[in-house]
Design an enzyme around this catalytic site. Structure first.
Site, short mmCIF file in Angstrom:
data_model
loop_
_atom_site.label_atom_id
_atom_site.label_comp_id
_atom_site.label_asym_id
_atom_site.label_seq_id
_atom_site.Cartn_x
_atom_site.Cartn_y
_atom_site.Cartn_z
CB VAL A 19 -0.96 0.03 1.22
CG1 VAL A 19 -1.82 1.29 1.19
CG2 VAL A 19 -1.86 -1.20 1.24
N GLY A 20 1.93 1.22 0.82
CA GLY A 20 2.79 2.40 0.95
C GLY A 20 3.49 2.75 -0.36
NE ARG A 94 -10.83 -3.92 5.85
CZ ARG A 94 -11.92 -4.27 5.18
NH1 ARG A 94 -12.96 -4.75 5.82
NH2 ARG A 94 -11.98 -4.15 3.88
CG ASN A 101 -1.49 -4.03 12.09
OD1 ASN A 101 -0.36 -4.51 12.04
ND2 ASN A 101 -2.35 -4.15 11.11
CB VAL A 124 -3.75 3.29 5.07
CG1 VAL A 124 -4.21 2.20 4.11
CG2 VAL A 124 -3.79 4.65 4.39
CB THR A 125 -2.27 0.56 9.66
OG1 THR A 125 -1.10 1.06 9.01
CG2 THR A 125 -1.97 -0.78 10.32
CG ASN A 126 -7.51 -2.37 7.58
OD1 ASN A 126 -8.41 -1.58 7.85
ND2 ASN A 126 -7.20 -2.73 6.36
NE ARG A 157 -12.03 -3.09 -2.09
CZ ARG A 157 -11.26 -3.26 -1.02
NH1 ARG A 157 -11.78 -3.14 0.20
NH2 ARG A 157 -9.99 -3.57 -1.16
CG HIS A 181 -12.11 0.05 6.10
ND1 HIS A 181 -12.73 -0.10 4.88
CD2 HIS A 181 -10.84 -0.41 5.92
CE1 HIS A 181 -11.88 -0.64 4.02
NE2 HIS A 181 -10.73 -0.85 4.63
N1 APR Z 1 7.59 1.19 11.06
C1 APR Z 1 7.62 1.30 9.73
N2 APR Z 1 7.23 0.33 8.88
C2 APR Z 1 6.80 -0.82 9.43
C3 APR Z 1 6.74 -1.02 10.83
C4 APR Z 1 7.15 0.05 11.66
N3 APR Z 1 7.14 -0.05 12.98
N4 APR Z 1 6.28 -2.27 11.06
C5 APR Z 1 6.05 -2.83 9.85
N5 APR Z 1 6.38 -1.97 8.87
C6 APR Z 1 6.31 -2.15 7.42
C7 APR Z 1 6.77 -3.52 6.97
O1 APR Z 1 8.18 -3.63 7.01
C8 APR Z 1 6.21 -3.56 5.55
O2 APR Z 1 7.13 -3.07 4.60
O3 APR Z 1 4.99 -2.05 6.94
C9 APR Z 1 4.99 -2.62 5.62
C10 APR Z 1 3.67 -3.32 5.38
O4 APR Z 1 3.66 -3.71 4.06
P1 APR Z 1 2.84 -4.99 3.53
O5 APR Z 1 3.14 -6.16 4.38
O6 APR Z 1 3.05 -5.06 2.07
O7 APR Z 1 1.31 -4.60 3.85
P2 APR Z 1 0.34 -3.70 2.95
O8 APR Z 1 -0.37 -4.55 1.98
O9 APR Z 1 1.08 -2.51 2.48
O10 APR Z 1 -0.73 -3.27 4.07
C11 APR Z 1 -0.38 -2.41 5.12
O11 APR Z 1 -2.52 -1.35 5.15
O12 APR Z 1 -4.47 -1.80 4.01
C12 APR Z 1 -3.78 -1.96 5.21
O13 APR Z 1 -4.63 -4.03 6.12
C13 APR Z 1 -3.52 -3.42 5.52
O14 APR Z 1 -2.82 -3.06 7.78
C14 APR Z 1 -2.35 -3.31 6.47
C15 APR Z 1 -1.60 -2.08 5.95
#
Ligand code: APR
Length: 314
Positions: A19-20, A94, A101, A124-126, A157, A181
């Site tokens: 997402v980021g 979620r 989280n 955005v995080t769930n 959606r 959400h």
């Molecule tokens: N500080 C910074 N980054 C972090 C930390 C932290 N303390 N802890 C984890 N991360 C990073 C991970 O290293 C990873 O690169 O967060 C990123 C999460 O990326 P993905 O696993 O690809 O998850 P993503 O699909 O991006 O979803 C992230 O958004 O939509 C919501 O439910 C989803 O909660 C989830 C979040």
């Protein structure tokens, strides 16, 4: 030679995962701001940011993109987007992400809040509504500057599913999904229109039910297909829609998770309602004229978010 940097806004994206990075890409591709991408993993944000930076000339974009593991580089951001955390796996809701989280968000909010004390935060995080509230508690920022991303995604959606059923162009579809959400979100079909005509006038109840159910399960449907993670294209696009509205490039109400304390008879919880966003964050909560049933569903959804807050002791 002219420099773009002085007028450019600075947006930090926390979490260089799916997402980021997709959010960072869209910001850079559209040239909306300079982007700082931060993650705990070393090398990943730096590598992805450099890759994006090298695409900026092709995108004709003035944005710079920097990857880092240090919050010093995020200092004085105008907007901070929090995507750090775990994503869902098949079979997870979620809410299953809650404790893990919440721990991550506490750390992120503390560091990012100190580095950018005047920023608007988009969470955005769930489970997002609860994580937005955690972010507010940890930063101590006014509620006006903490906004959760969920309703824009759920509404997009819903519009997609209506477009599939009707063949209409998505731009001619108006829809609104309220509430948290999560599984109890509230698609408001009564206010949903295609080319100005209410869908209840030309779609059967069973088709509308199908659209609503698919909307509620939209995230789970993607998780079920991907198996290793959750959605990111539409979540990132939704986040960028909010950013563009904050930057004044759009002006229309968006359903966002905000602190509701009085509106719709709801008190003391982050939940999705339509709001006007702008340079100071949430400028106004829009009060829709809801039916008793819709209002009851919104209250149920808000209560579920309160339950999550109790579980993490906030
Ligand atoms: N500080 C910074 N980054 C972090 C930390 C932290 N303390 N802890 C984890 N991360 C990073 C991970 O290293 C990873 O690169 O967060 C990123 C999460 O990326 P993905 O696993 O690809 O998850 P993503 O699909 O991006 O979803 C992230 O958004 O939509 C919501 O439910 C989803 O909660 C989830 C979040």
């Amino acid at each position: 030679m002219t420099s773009n940097t002085e007028s450019m806004k600075k947006i930090t994206v926390v979490g260089a995962g799916n997402v980021g990075t997709t959010t960072a890409q869209l910001i850079a591709e559209k040239g909306l701001a300079d982007v700082v991408l931060i993650d705990i993993i070393e090398g990943i944000p730096q590598g992805k940011a450099l890759d994006m930076l090298e695409a900026c000339p092709l995108w004709r974009s003035p944005s710079t993109v920097q990857g880092t593991n240090s919050y010093d580089d995020t200092a004085h951001s105008d907007i901070v987007v929090i995507t750090a955390g775990l994503a869902r796996k098949p079979g997870m809701s979620r809410d299953d992400l809650l404790q893990a989280n919440a721990d991550i968000i506490r750390k992120v909010a503390e560091n990012a809040g100190k580095a950018s004390p005047d920023a608007i935060f988009i969470v955005v995080t769930n489970p997002m509504d609860a994580m937005a509230h955690v972010t507010q508690r940890i930063t101590g920022f006014p509620h006006q500057r903490i906004i959760g991303m969920g309703g824009v995604l759920d509404t997009s959606r819903m519009k997609s599913f209506i477009a599939m059923e009707t063949g209409a162009h998505p731009k001619d579809i108006e829809a609104m999904v309220l509430g948290g959400h999560g599984d109890l979100m509230v698609p408001v079909s009564r206010l949903t229109k295609v080319e100005g005509k209410n869908i209840t006038e030309f779609l059967s109840e069973s088709v509308i039910d199908k659209i609503n159910d698919r909307t509620k399960n939209g995230g789970a449907e993607i998780v079920g297909l991907l198996k290793t993670g959750s959605a990111y294209y539409a979540p990132a696009a939704s986040t960028v829609e909010m950013i563009e509205t904050i930057l004044g490039l759009r002006k229309e109400p968006l359903p966002c998770s905000v602190y509701v304390d009085g509106h719709y008879g709801i008190h003391g919880v982050y939940v999705g309602v339509p709001v006007m966003l702008g340079g100071s964050g949430i400028e106004k909560v829009v009060e829709l004229d809801l039916t008793e049933g819709e209002l009851a569903a919104l209250h149920t959804s808000a209560e579920a978010v309160k339950g999550l807050m109790e579980k993490i002791g906030i």
